[in-house]
Motif scaffolding. Sequence first.
Motif, PDB file in Angstrom:
ATOM      1  N   PRO A   1     -45.784 -17.561 -60.323  1.00 22.22           N
ATOM      2  CA  PRO A   1     -44.783 -18.407 -61.105  1.00 22.22           C
ATOM      3  C   PRO A   1     -44.220 -17.738 -62.082  1.00 22.22           C
ATOM      4  N   HIS A   2     -42.857 -18.195 -62.489  1.00 21.21           N
ATOM      5  CA  HIS A   2     -41.872 -17.923 -63.429  1.00 21.21           C
ATOM      6  C   HIS A   2     -41.715 -19.186 -64.584  1.00 21.21           C
ATOM      7  N   TYR A   3     -41.765 -18.705 -65.541  1.00 19.43           N
ATOM      8  CA  TYR A   3     -41.527 -19.693 -66.884  1.00 19.43           C
ATOM      9  C   TYR A   3     -40.176 -19.532 -67.696  1.00 19.43           C
ATOM     10  N   PRO A   4     -39.732 -20.769 -67.960  1.00 18.76           N
ATOM     11  CA  PRO A   4     -40.207 -22.038 -67.776  1.00 18.76           C
ATOM     12  C   PRO A   4     -40.392 -22.501 -66.248  1.00 18.76           C
ATOM     13  N   HIS A   5     -41.179 -23.283 -66.036  1.00 21.91           N
ATOM     14  CA  HIS A   5     -41.691 -23.715 -64.674  1.00 21.91           C
ATOM     15  C   HIS A   5     -41.616 -25.226 -64.536  1.00 21.91           C
ATOM     16  N   GLU A   6     -40.714 -25.775 -63.700  1.00 19.69           N
ATOM     17  CA  GLU A   6     -40.483 -27.127 -63.298  1.00 19.69           C
ATOM     18  C   GLU A   6     -41.280 -27.579 -62.246  1.00 19.69           C
ATOM     19  N   LEU A   7     -42.290 -28.650 -62.576  1.00 21.02           N
ATOM     20  CA  LEU A   7     -43.109 -29.292 -61.526  1.00 21.02           C
ATOM     21  C   LEU A   7     -42.612 -30.318 -60.851  1.00 21.02           C
ATOM     22  N   PRO A   8     -42.840 -31.006 -59.885  1.00 19.83           N
ATOM     23  CA  PRO A   8     -42.113 -31.855 -59.104  1.00 19.83           C
ATOM     24  C   PRO A   8     -42.255 -33.381 -59.468  1.00 19.83           C
TER      25      PRO A   8
ATOM     26  N   LEU B   1     -46.069 -21.320 -74.530  1.00 18.81           N
ATOM     27  CA  LEU B   1     -46.055 -21.795 -76.099  1.00 18.81           C
ATOM     28  C   LEU B   1     -47.349 -21.479 -76.842  1.00 18.81           C
ATOM     29  N   PRO B   2     -47.179 -21.362 -77.883  1.00 20.20           N
ATOM     30  CA  PRO B   2     -48.508 -21.315 -78.594  1.00 20.20           C
ATOM     31  C   PRO B   2     -49.329 -22.559 -78.911  1.00 20.20           C
ATOM     32  N   PHE B   3     -50.152 -22.685 -79.542  1.00 20.02           N
ATOM     33  CA  PHE B   3     -51.030 -23.946 -79.685  1.00 20.02           C
ATOM     34  C   PHE B   3     -50.191 -24.610 -80.775  1.00 20.02           C
TER      35      PHE B   3
ATOM     36  N   LEU C   1     -38.691 -31.958 -77.987  1.00 20.64           N
ATOM     37  CA  LEU C   1     -39.186 -30.566 -78.490  1.00 20.64           C
ATOM     38  C   LEU C   1     -38.461 -29.518 -78.633  1.00 20.64           C
ATOM     39  N   GLN C   2     -37.292 -29.337 -78.070  1.00 21.00           N
ATOM     40  CA  GLN C   2     -36.342 -28.265 -78.545  1.00 21.00           C
ATOM     41  C   GLN C   2     -37.301 -26.845 -78.045  1.00 21.00           C
ATOM     42  N   VAL C   3     -37.637 -26.809 -77.076  1.00 13.25           N
ATOM     43  CA  VAL C   3     -38.164 -25.542 -76.840  1.00 13.25           C
ATOM     44  C   VAL C   3     -37.298 -24.584 -76.173  1.00 13.25           C
ATOM     45  N   ARG C   4     -37.402 -23.272 -76.853  1.00 12.80           N
ATOM     46  CA  ARG C   4     -36.453 -22.324 -76.212  1.00 12.80           C
ATOM     47  C   ARG C   4     -36.659 -22.269 -74.708  1.00 12.80           C
ATOM     48  N   ARG C   5     -35.775 -22.295 -73.834  1.00 12.60           N
ATOM     49  CA  ARG C   5     -35.724 -22.002 -72.598  1.00 12.60           C
ATOM     50  C   ARG C   5     -34.607 -21.479 -72.073  1.00 12.60           C
ATOM     51  N   PRO C   6     -34.935 -19.885 -71.944  1.00 12.88           N
ATOM     52  CA  PRO C   6     -33.645 -18.952 -71.369  1.00 12.88           C
ATOM     53  C   PRO C   6     -33.307 -19.349 -70.037  1.00 12.88           C
ATOM     54  N   GLU C   7     -34.096 -19.980 -69.276  1.00 11.58           N
ATOM     55  CA  GLU C   7     -33.963 -20.136 -67.779  1.00 11.58           C
ATOM     56  C   GLU C   7     -34.766 -21.017 -67.496  1.00 11.58           C
ATOM     57  N   LEU C   8     -34.645 -21.331 -66.103  1.00  9.10           N
ATOM     58  CA  LEU C   8     -35.689 -22.539 -65.671  1.00  9.10           C
ATOM     59  C   LEU C   8     -35.831 -22.070 -64.240  1.00  9.10           C
ATOM     60  N   HIS C   9     -37.024 -22.323 -63.611  1.00  9.85           N
ATOM     61  CA  HIS C   9     -37.697 -21.935 -62.482  1.00  9.85           C
ATOM     62  C   HIS C   9     -38.450 -23.193 -61.964  1.00  9.85           C
ATOM     63  N   THR C  10     -38.115 -23.527 -60.498  1.00 13.63           N
ATOM     64  CA  THR C  10     -38.766 -24.550 -60.140  1.00 13.63           C
ATOM     65  C   THR C  10     -39.978 -24.365 -59.355  1.00 13.63           C
ATOM     66  N   SER C  11     -41.114 -25.010 -59.362  1.00 12.24           N
ATOM     67  CA  SER C  11     -42.206 -24.797 -58.712  1.00 12.24           C
ATOM     68  C   SER C  11     -41.914 -24.872 -57.156  1.00 12.24           C
TER      69      SER C  11
ATOM     70  N   PRO D   1     -47.644 -17.670 -84.309  1.00 10.00           N
ATOM     71  CA  PRO D   1     -46.537 -18.454 -83.828  1.00 10.00           C
ATOM     72  C   PRO D   1     -45.731 -17.681 -82.798  1.00 10.00           C
ATOM     73  N   MET D   2     -46.263 -17.807 -81.801  1.00  4.76           N
ATOM     74  CA  MET D   2     -45.652 -16.798 -80.478  1.00  4.76           C
ATOM     75  C   MET D   2     -44.069 -17.492 -80.194  1.00  4.76           C
ATOM     76  N   LEU D   3     -43.415 -16.490 -79.972  1.00  2.86           N
ATOM     77  CA  LEU D   3     -41.860 -16.928 -79.358  1.00  2.86           C
ATOM     78  C   LEU D   3     -42.173 -17.690 -78.068  1.00  2.86           C
ATOM     79  N   ALA D   4     -41.438 -18.941 -77.848  1.00  2.76           N
ATOM     80  CA  ALA D   4     -41.521 -19.533 -76.635  1.00  2.76           C
ATOM     81  C   ALA D   4     -40.821 -18.801 -75.726  1.00  2.76           C
ATOM     82  N   ASN D   5     -41.508 -18.902 -74.330  1.00  4.42           N
ATOM     83  CA  ASN D   5     -41.311 -18.027 -73.281  1.00  4.42           C
ATOM     84  C   ASN D   5     -40.455 -16.690 -73.394  1.00  4.42           C
ATOM     85  N   PRO D   6     -41.281 -16.088 -74.032  1.00  4.13           N
ATOM     86  CA  PRO D   6     -40.672 -14.597 -73.963  1.00  4.13           C
ATOM     87  C   PRO D   6     -40.540 -13.882 -72.861  1.00  4.13           C
TER      88      PRO D   6
END
Lengths: 611, 356, 145
Positions: free
Chosen positions: B77-84, B92-94, B122-132, B260-265
């Motif tokens: 899997p690669h992240y961010p990861h889009e489900l169907p 993300l951190p807790f 949520l404005q999550v940092r998503r440098p790229e997107l992968h699909t499931s 505070p982990m960087l999102a999708n590092p």
Amino acid sequence: MSEHRSDERANGIDDAQHDVVVVGAGIAGSLVAKRLTQAGFSVLVLEAGPATAAAFDDYSNHVQAFYAATSKGPESAWPPAAGVPQPDTADIRTGDGYFVQAGPLPYGSTYTRLQGGSTLHWLGVSLRMLPEDFQLQSSYGVGRDWPLDYWALEPFYGEAEHEIGVAADVVDQTHLGLEFAPGYDYPMHRIPPSYSDRLLAAAVDGMTVNLGEDQLALKVRNYPAARNSMPRGDYRPVGAVDQRRAGQGDGHGLARDLGQRCAGNTACTPICPIQAKYNAGKTLAQADGRTLQVVAQAVASKIQLDPVTGEVRGIEYQRYDDPASARHTVHVARGRVYVLAAHAIENAKLMLASGLGSASGMLGRNLMDHPSIYGWGLASHPVGPYRGPLSTSGIDDLRGGPFRARHAALRVDVGNDGWRAPTGAPDSTVTDAVANRGLFGTALREHLRSTLSRHVRFSLNVEQLPSRSNRVSIDPRYVDLLGNPRPVINYDIDEYTLAGMAAAKRVYQEVFRRAGIKDCTDPEQGVWFPSVAYQGDTLHYHGMGHFAGTHVMGNDPAQSVVDTDQRCWEHRNLFLVGSGSFPTMGTSNPTLTLAALALRTARHLAKELST
Amino acid sequence: MTAARLKELLAAAVKLELATIPPYLCALYSIRPGSNQQATLVLRSVVVEEMLHMVLAANVLNAIGGRPQVAGREHAPHYPHELPDGVILDLLPFSPAAIESFLQVENPQYLPTLTAPDSAALQVRRPELHTSHAVAVSERPTTIGAFYQEITETLKAVAADIGEPALFCGDPARQIGAEFYYAGGGSPTRVTDLESACRALDEVVDQGEGDILSPYDADGDLAHYFRFQQLKYNRSYLAADEIGTPTGPAMGVDFKTVYPMLANPRTAEYDDPDLKAASVRANHSWSQLLQQLDAAFDGRPDALLPAVHTMFRLRDAMLVLLANPLPDHHGRHAGPTFEWQPFTTAKAGTNHDLSP
Amino acid sequence: MTSRRDLFIDLSVELTGYSRVQLLGTGMSERYLQALDEVLPDGMVDEFLATSAALPTMTIDAILRSETWGPVTRNIMILWYCGRWTALPDSWRAVHGTRPADSNHVISADSYQAGLQWVAAGAHPAGARQQGFGAWTVAPEEAAS
């Protein structure tokens, strides 16, 4: 659990009648309670200590207490309640703990007075006694014979191994005359031997040592252990206990998944954080809750007799709400039958405090242990200590043989925990490197990498025979906060055992030489342990927590306290179960044997109560 | 309705269950030691059950002669990861954002058009997107519940069509049983026929996502969705509670005692060479874990044992990363990147012989 | 300007032989600095950090030989490796005074688990950071390298 039921009753009003009253929720009491509730009998269990190990959140607090403890001894995770003191390893040196050490030597062992008992911090090794251990007097002219032989207990050994969940392979265990019922095997496959076990076996297997005229070949063998491993057949390993108190949430099954297999936490003693190692709480949780009542924080203080029949008619107990306080109320528990399963010392203490069991003069006597020798050294290459169960293998070949006519048998426990027990490593290794060797930086790191990874530790457990003068007694001058007597311990180590200890020392030195392990044993630099002089040498010994012999079993009421059913000769409805019943202990740790005896007694009781 | 379609769906299911695990691990290990004890237990319990689901899906696939694959750049899997169902799995951190996304993942009926699309806020940092892989094989958009329903229905249809023995032609030795899977969540079902296949898949849906109308699964345990609601509301469910309004004791949730982990590092974002090396080490462990899982699913169930050791090595590497602040990211910390980065193929899976 | 923590970490790298990333990776740097603040008299931690900032002109050997800083520095090494504080020697206390926190104690349940001694041994803290069933059967990680 209805811990607070006693609140509904005023002082002095008797409890309801139960079929069986059990004193002590350790392994023996829990096995009896499980068997008899499952047979449909009502069982009341009185437990002197708090029940904190039964609830997962409380158990977690015990784990945290261990992490934060400055001293990480066996008791560090299990502090006792104020009114229920327990022996502590740290007290052996000062001599002013719960035990009144009356000498001439200090007794080196301890136990735990909490629900779950000492199984909360036992190592988990589950050896059967050897067939010859049951006939020491007739075979070798020393000690006493058991009134039972190995085969009388064999079916109950198998039952106990399944009750507590022992991991081993029969094929590894059939030596020194040990035989198993045809087709039998343990409920789980053996715990895999450690990396260091394998290296040691490669170096040592086949070497011989001389004990007197006997030449004995050595072999490193896997230890049966009450730790969850790969199940055999349909057996389902039992993981963590999570009996939360009402109103604390139901746990949502969160702890249920823990401990279904040993995960190598390297902390069997003082506390397995995931409960992959057996503790008695697992057995108690399997008892039939419909007929089981457990009252924790209830200290049995006196056995009441019917003056006419001589039978027990009640057990007085002191119930406290606040473990930090001695405030308590007194109650009486009533049953048809009474089972003392409080520990070898506590059983004898309660009997003595009640003025019972004096006819044979044997009550409290024949107290035994396994006075043990540490040997520690540096292997020539990394062996990977400080990982895995504290011990996965041992050398068993010196547990039996004709030499026992002359001196004690012994067992070599091979550690996976480096020098932790004898020296306080790895902390002491760091302190030594920094303070004594002046190391810092990469040299410090390299020194620690190189030394810690090569630490080897043996513990040589030596048999001790029963002796009338080794005993627990009570003295009105010594009482605890609740007014109950503290155990007064008279203890000595005789020539037979001392010779075995000296042989043990010689054996580990020979094994170290053979395996290229540099002997670094230096009791003066290690953790303090008591010592005894022998033939110009000083033998430092540690206790193994293996108490036995205080209410010895026999066929002759004049020479024993209980019969083969562990029934007290003098009081027909009173049973004393546990390692206190052992006439001798051999070299195996007592837990499995006392569990087998408890199951045997439970079977007898189920029959007797039905008629 | 063919066995080929079934294999395609089940292969995607294995990857789907695997893909949910890294986001949970990030949340779990970003919690600072000693805090959020209940949340830690919840996350741990969900992670081990997701692992079980992956094993169950693999058992079903193996039972019909398929070959589950999770190792390799094209399978990992690669992240961010889009489900169907449109849910995007982020590392993300807790945090509230993580809890919201877990609620979406664990809601079997979730579709962005049907439920409030909180994720946009949520404005999550998503440098790229992968699909499931599951996206590719699904008729978009589909709920996870519908995805599994299609598998079950197809199983039944093909079994009726060609007969159970012909469908369940896989080698039973490829099944993973209780001797090798022990992490928790129950024992894995060995799949040999339609009945055991349906039982395995029911457990995935029932235990995991549960019935959205009933908080408790067949074992009486709170389903994942409701475990996360407890964290969202910082309140535990009592047996009598209405859905959506837990009234029990507080759960002790504290989003401040978290790294505070960087999102999708990405490893490439770590400038410090030591930090980069630590990230590479973590990815070596992650990739080795996938290789060992792959071997376990391919006829060597005993490879699951060293896979567990690797998982714990990954945990140790993750903890080091998470405790390291990133100088150029406004107080954000490093974290595991879960990038496919095998050490060498020669070393994976060796040196772990557990046999006597 | 270099922060207190950075000074502390820079010094600790020299003392422990572990990298900045590994030390920060224990998650204990702030807590250990706080422990020093609790144990040493007011201002002394900053004085110590200033001294160590003179590295490498001022050598670790010289710091360790110092009657004032030697015992403190040795304690910092034990802190990182074992997660515990060791009471300073009486001779040191006679000069600099005593604080209640200057006793033999484990800093916290977490510091025990964060000790670098376990990493150095190729092991794991006893009772925590489990390695999984059977992990003990193979050669130790770091130690074998």
